[in-house]
Scaffold this motif. Sequence first.
Motif, mmCIF file in Angstrom:
data_model
loop_
_atom_site.group_PDB
_atom_site.id
_atom_site.type_symbol
_atom_site.label_atom_id
_atom_site.label_comp_id
_atom_site.label_asym_id
_atom_site.label_seq_id
_atom_site.Cartn_x
_atom_site.Cartn_y
_atom_site.Cartn_z
ATOM 1 N N SER A 86 25.160 74.565 42.439
ATOM 2 C CA SER A 86 24.087 73.634 42.787
ATOM 3 C C SER A 86 24.076 72.420 41.868
ATOM 4 O O SER A 86 23.366 71.441 42.119
ATOM 5 C CB SER A 86 22.727 74.344 42.717
ATOM 6 N N HIS A 87 24.869 72.480 40.799
ATOM 7 C CA HIS A 87 24.980 71.359 39.872
ATOM 8 C C HIS A 87 26.324 70.664 40.070
ATOM 9 O O HIS A 87 27.315 71.292 40.393
ATOM 10 C CB HIS A 87 24.867 71.848 38.423
ATOM 11 N N GLN A 88 26.323 69.368 39.866
ATOM 12 C CA GLN A 88 27.567 68.610 40.005
ATOM 13 C C GLN A 88 28.535 68.993 38.899
ATOM 14 O O GLN A 88 28.184 68.923 37.717
ATOM 15 C CB GLN A 88 27.276 67.100 39.948
ATOM 16 N N PRO A 89 29.762 69.431 39.219
ATOM 17 C CA PRO A 89 30.696 69.836 38.164
ATOM 18 C C PRO A 89 31.161 68.635 37.345
ATOM 19 O O PRO A 89 31.308 67.532 37.849
ATOM 20 C CB PRO A 89 31.861 70.453 38.946
ATOM 21 N N MET A 90 31.374 68.900 36.077
ATOM 22 C CA MET A 90 31.929 67.874 35.194
ATOM 23 C C MET A 90 33.425 68.139 35.050
ATOM 24 O O MET A 90 33.841 69.253 34.755
ATOM 25 C CB MET A 90 31.247 67.915 33.827
ATOM 26 N N THR A 91 34.223 67.152 35.273
ATOM 27 C CA THR A 91 35.672 67.309 35.170
ATOM 28 C C THR A 91 36.217 66.374 34.098
ATOM 29 O O THR A 91 35.645 65.320 33.809
ATOM 30 C CB THR A 91 36.363 67.016 36.509
ATOM 31 N N ALA A 259 35.803 73.203 43.236
ATOM 32 C CA ALA A 259 36.630 72.018 43.479
ATOM 33 C C ALA A 259 38.105 72.326 43.257
ATOM 34 O O ALA A 259 38.964 71.842 43.994
ATOM 35 C CB ALA A 259 36.179 70.877 42.563
ATOM 36 N N ASP A 260 38.404 73.140 42.258
ATOM 37 C CA ASP A 260 39.781 73.522 41.958
ATOM 38 C C ASP A 260 39.746 74.716 41.023
ATOM 39 O O ASP A 260 38.673 75.251 40.695
ATOM 40 C CB ASP A 260 40.569 72.359 41.345
ATOM 41 N N VAL A 261 40.920 75.152 40.577
ATOM 42 C CA VAL A 261 41.008 76.321 39.702
ATOM 43 C C VAL A 261 40.321 76.054 38.363
ATOM 44 O O VAL A 261 39.664 76.936 37.807
ATOM 45 C CB VAL A 261 42.484 76.724 39.514
ATOM 46 N N ALA A 262 40.456 74.853 37.841
ATOM 47 C CA ALA A 262 39.807 74.519 36.574
ATOM 48 C C ALA A 262 38.292 74.606 36.702
ATOM 49 O O ALA A 262 37.598 75.067 35.785
ATOM 50 C CB ALA A 262 40.228 73.115 36.130
ATOM 51 N N HIS A 263 37.757 74.189 37.845
ATOM 52 C CA HIS A 263 36.321 74.278 38.099
ATOM 53 C C HIS A 263 35.887 75.743 38.121
ATOM 54 O O HIS A 263 34.841 76.115 37.567
ATOM 55 C CB HIS A 263 35.999 73.591 39.430
#
Length: 274
Positions: A86-91, A259-263
């Motif tokens: 529910s929170h925007q991921p930080m990349t 979003a991806d594996v890192a996320h």
Amino acid sequence: MALSCPSCDLATVDFAETTDDGQTRLHCRTCQHDWVHRPRIAIPATPPRSPARVPLNQAKAHFPTEADLTDSARHRFTELKGDYLSHQPMTDPRVGPYFTRYREIFSSHGLPQAAPADLKAFANNDIGAHPGNMSVFNRAWNELGDRAAADRVRGVIDYLLRGTEEPIEDRMQTLIDARGGLGMTGFKESLLTRTLCVMYPDRFLPILTYSSPAGGKKEIAASVFGLELPAMQTTSMTTGRLVFWSNDLLLRLCGTGFADVAHASQFLWWAQQR
């Protein structure tokens, strides 16, 4: 140029002879090991024989799966995942270009020409995945010298990615054990896993240890999913196999929505603290 014995890692090395094909045969005064020094990617002409292991599929049948998840653990995970997403991921915007660059460096055509500085920097950089304290690796590198150390690291990476026909899990174990003259002091589980993260970013979570006090894949499986993975001290399963199987299990358990594996790995670190 300082050289150390690939068997005992001591620098008690003498020149023995030059072979008919122009290669240099060396001898260790400490452990009496003889070997041919190859100045580039040092893959032995005859790959090392692995010790007898339980067949891969047979061993993997005893490793936990998604079916071992309890209803309560599944419910708790679903709530944690919903809260996190529910929170925007930080990349980190540096990761994509960094991994792309090192995929080229580690490729079959790029690795033979890889600069020693780039290989050493890879072990000491935490972009995308933190490899931990590299003092053992750095000391070994400095003792060998840039050229010999780079040769050793090239051989490790090439064998991991493109070595024998045995499963890559078992090639990793060969490198961890430094069998057959392969391996580099300090370039073990965390850096081998980091190499896999670079080469296969859609498969490997940037969690570089199977088990550690700070939290490896085993500890994350227990705290987030309530799953007890085998302890390395009490199982006959090799570290190489545990590294792969725990990674794949955690990735399957995370499911879709990231979003991806890192996320997904960022979620696992976050959920472990909840």
